[in-house]
Structures are given as structure tokens and as C-alpha cells.
Motif scaffolding. Structure first.
Motif, PDB file in Angstrom:
ATOM      1  N   GLU A   1      14.373  -0.895  12.807  1.00 11.71           N
ATOM      2  CA  GLU A   1      13.273  -1.842  12.967  1.00 11.71           C
ATOM      3  C   GLU A   1      12.136  -1.505  12.012  1.00 11.71           C
ATOM      4  OE1 GLU A   1      10.181  -3.288  16.451  1.00 11.71           O
ATOM      5  OE2 GLU A   1      12.056  -2.329  17.040  1.00 11.71           O
ATOM      6  N   LEU A   2      11.855  -0.206  11.858  1.00 12.83           N
ATOM      7  CA  LEU A   2      10.804   0.222  10.934  1.00 12.83           C
ATOM      8  C   LEU A   2      11.157  -0.154   9.503  1.00 12.83           C
ATOM      9  CD1 LEU A   2       8.176   1.780  10.346  1.00 12.83           C
ATOM     10  CD2 LEU A   2       9.565   3.856  10.195  1.00 12.83           C
ATOM     11  N   MET A   3      12.414   0.054   9.123  1.00 15.27           N
ATOM     12  CA  MET A   3      12.835  -0.309   7.770  1.00 15.27           C
ATOM     13  C   MET A   3      12.703  -1.806   7.545  1.00 15.27           C
ATOM     14  SD  MET A   3      16.076   2.275   7.230  1.00 15.27           S
ATOM     15  CE  MET A   3      16.738   1.300   5.932  1.00 15.27           C
ATOM     16  N   ALA A   4      13.084  -2.606   8.540  1.00 10.54           N
ATOM     17  CA  ALA A   4      12.961  -4.066   8.416  1.00 10.54           C
ATOM     18  C   ALA A   4      11.490  -4.464   8.309  1.00 10.54           C
ATOM     19  CB  ALA A   4      13.618  -4.750   9.610  1.00 10.54           C
ATOM     20  N   THR A   5      10.648  -3.816   9.103  1.00 12.98           N
ATOM     21  CA  THR A   5       9.214  -4.111   9.065  1.00 12.98           C
ATOM     22  C   THR A   5       8.623  -3.744   7.713  1.00 12.98           C
ATOM     23  OG1 THR A   5       9.056  -3.739  11.443  1.00 12.98           O
ATOM     24  CG2 THR A   5       7.005  -3.665  10.198  1.00 12.98           C
ATOM     25  N   LYS A   6       9.044  -2.597   7.177  1.00  4.47           N
ATOM     26  CA  LYS A   6       8.532  -2.187   5.864  1.00  4.47           C
ATOM     27  C   LYS A   6       9.010  -3.142   4.768  1.00  4.47           C
ATOM     28  CE  LYS A   6       7.516   2.593   6.664  1.00  4.47           C
ATOM     29  NZ  LYS A   6       7.296   3.847   6.015  1.00  4.47           N
ATOM     30  N   ALA A   7      10.241  -3.616   4.866  1.00  2.66           N
ATOM     31  CA  ALA A   7      10.734  -4.583   3.888  1.00  2.66           C
ATOM     32  C   ALA A   7       9.936  -5.878   3.985  1.00  2.66           C
ATOM     33  CB  ALA A   7      12.223  -4.849   4.115  1.00  2.66           C
ATOM     34  N   TYR A   8       9.669  -6.327   5.200  1.00  2.40           N
ATOM     35  CA  TYR A   8       8.870  -7.535   5.407  1.00  2.40           C
ATOM     36  C   TYR A   8       7.464  -7.336   4.849  1.00  2.40           C
ATOM     37  CZ  TYR A   8       6.563 -11.392   7.834  1.00  2.40           C
ATOM     38  OH  TYR A   8       5.837 -12.504   8.120  1.00  2.40           O
ATOM     39  N   GLU A   9       6.886  -6.167   5.123  1.00 10.52           N
ATOM     40  CA  GLU A   9       5.555  -5.856   4.615  1.00 10.52           C
ATOM     41  C   GLU A   9       5.547  -5.858   3.089  1.00 10.52           C
ATOM     42  OE1 GLU A   9       2.253  -2.249   4.802  1.00 10.52           O
ATOM     43  OE2 GLU A   9       4.320  -1.856   5.370  1.00 10.52           O
ATOM     44  N   SER A  10       6.583  -5.307   2.484  1.00  5.76           N
ATOM     45  CA  SER A  10       6.684  -5.280   1.025  1.00  5.76           C
ATOM     46  C   SER A  10       6.747  -6.698   0.463  1.00  5.76           C
ATOM     47  CB  SER A  10       7.917  -4.480   0.617  1.00  5.76           C
ATOM     48  OG  SER A  10       8.099  -4.513  -0.764  1.00  5.76           O
ATOM     49  N   ASN A  11       7.550  -7.556   1.112  1.00  8.06           N
ATOM     50  CA  ASN A  11       7.638  -8.951   0.676  1.00  8.06           C
ATOM     51  C   ASN A  11       6.289  -9.653   0.800  1.00  8.06           C
ATOM     52  OD1 ASN A  11      10.323  -8.729   0.051  1.00  8.06           O
ATOM     53  ND2 ASN A  11      11.035  -9.529   2.009  1.00  8.06           N
ATOM     54  N   LEU A  12       5.606  -9.437   1.921  1.00 11.12           N
ATOM     55  CA  LEU A  12       4.284 -10.054   2.103  1.00 11.12           C
ATOM     56  C   LEU A  12       3.303  -9.544   1.054  1.00 11.12           C
ATOM     57  CD1 LEU A  12       3.713 -10.095   5.968  1.00 11.12           C
ATOM     58  CD2 LEU A  12       4.147 -12.021   4.465  1.00 11.12           C
ATOM     59  N   HIS A  13       3.390  -8.250   0.781  1.00 13.81           N
ATOM     60  CA  HIS A  13       2.487  -7.664  -0.207  1.00 13.81           C
ATOM     61  C   HIS A  13       2.730  -8.290  -1.584  1.00 13.81           C
ATOM     62  CE1 HIS A  13      -0.289  -5.043  -1.975  1.00 13.81           C
ATOM     63  NE2 HIS A  13       0.301  -3.875  -1.823  1.00 13.81           N
ATOM     64  N   ALA A  14       3.993  -8.471  -1.934  1.00 15.15           N
ATOM     65  CA  ALA A  14       4.322  -9.087  -3.221  1.00 15.15           C
ATOM     66  C   ALA A  14       3.795 -10.523  -3.272  1.00 15.15           C
ATOM     67  CB  ALA A  14       5.828  -9.054  -3.449  1.00 15.15           C
ATOM     68  N   GLU A  15       3.965 -11.269  -2.190  1.00 16.56           N
ATOM     69  CA  GLU A  15       3.462 -12.649  -2.143  1.00 16.56           C
ATOM     70  C   GLU A  15       1.944 -12.668  -2.267  1.00 16.56           C
ATOM     71  OE1 GLU A  15       4.824 -15.034   1.127  1.00 16.56           O
ATOM     72  OE2 GLU A  15       6.865 -14.225   0.960  1.00 16.56           O
ATOM     73  N   CYS A  16       1.284 -11.786  -1.552  1.00 16.61           N
ATOM     74  CA  CYS A  16      -0.186 -11.741  -1.606  1.00 16.61           C
ATOM     75  C   CYS A  16      -0.665 -11.354  -3.005  1.00 16.61           C
ATOM     76  CB  CYS A  16      -0.732 -10.764  -0.581  1.00 16.61           C
ATOM     77  SG  CYS A  16      -0.609 -11.360   1.113  1.00 16.61           S
TER      78      CYS A  16
END
Length: 138
Positions: A72-87
Motif C-alpha cells: 500500500e505504501l509503494m502504491a501511495t508513493k507511486a501515486y504521489e510521484s504521479n501527482l508531483h509530476a502533474e503538479c
């Protein structure tokens, strides 16, 4: 003298019987104590084996929960990375997008005005530096 020997022998036999009786009682007490200790040890072993099994089950459950949490942490970090790239992309092109929207808004207003019947021919020529045909003929 033989009487004395017989008395000594009787005395020694009596002492030996008493000592054997005491030794037998001590032996029986030792066996009873050993049996109760063995029963207590078996009960303790059984209890500790049960506790060990319970702790192993708890460890297995905790290990599974840890693996699940790590996924779950890895999935959350991947999601966070994607959001960071979009931002980052949005922030990088924000001014360009704002200017494009402002230009689009101006163009839509001009189109709306043209459709309403306004004449922008003078304004367009004035922007390009050419005199308006109306001004030449006037």
C-alpha cells in the motif's frame, strides 16, 4: 560372649531395618516429588508450546499485515510521484496556459462582437499600422 554377639547382631539388624524403612520412605517421597515435578514440567511444556503456536500465528499475521502495508505504501508513493509530476507540469506551463486562455477569451469576445454586428476592420488595420479604407476615402 555369644549372647553379646547375638545382642549386637539384633541391634544392628534393628538399626538396618529402621534405616531401610527411612530410606524407603525418603525414596517414596523423592518419587512422589519427581512425579509431581514431571507433571508440572509437562504442563509447563504444553502451555509454552501453545503460547509459541499462538505467537507464531500472531507473527505470521503481523508479517502479512506488514507486507500489505508495504504494498500500500509503494502504491501511495507511486501515486504521489504521479501527482508531483502533474503538479510540476502544471506549474511549469501555468503562465503559458494563462496567456493562451486570455488570448482565447479575447478571441471569443471578438467573435461574439462580430456575430453581433460590430465592425472591427478599423481596429485590425490600426493594429497592423495600415490606414483604414474608410479614412482614405473620407
Amino acid at each position: 560372649m555369644i549372647d553379646l554377639l547375638v545382642k549386637d547382631l539384633d541391634k544392628e539388624m534393628t538399626e538396618a531395618k529402621v534405616m531401610e524403612k527411612n530410606s524407603q520412605a525418603a525414596y517414596e517421597q523423592l518419587m512422589a516429588d519427581s512425579a509431581s515435578k514431571r507433571a508440572a514440567d509437562l504442563k509447563s511444556i504444553s502451555k509454552k508450546t501453545s503460547e509459541k503456536a499462538n505467537l507464531e500465528q500472531a507473527k505470521e499475521a503481523d508479517t502479512m499485515a506488514l507486507k500489505s502495508s508495504e504494498k500500500e505504501l509503494m502504491a501511495t508513493k507511486a501515486y504521489e510521484s504521479n501527482l508531483h509530476a502533474e503538479c510540476d507540469w502544471i506549474m511549469q506551463f501555468f503562465d503559458m496556459r494563462r496567456a493562451a486562455r486570455a488570448e482565447e477569451t479575447d478571441n471569443l469576445k471578438a467573435a461574439k462582437a462580430i456575430l453581433s454586428g460590430a465592425d472591427f476592420s478599423f481596429a485590425q488595420q490600426a493594429q497592423h499600422g495600415a490606414p483604414s479604407p474608410r479614412l482614405r476615402g473620407a
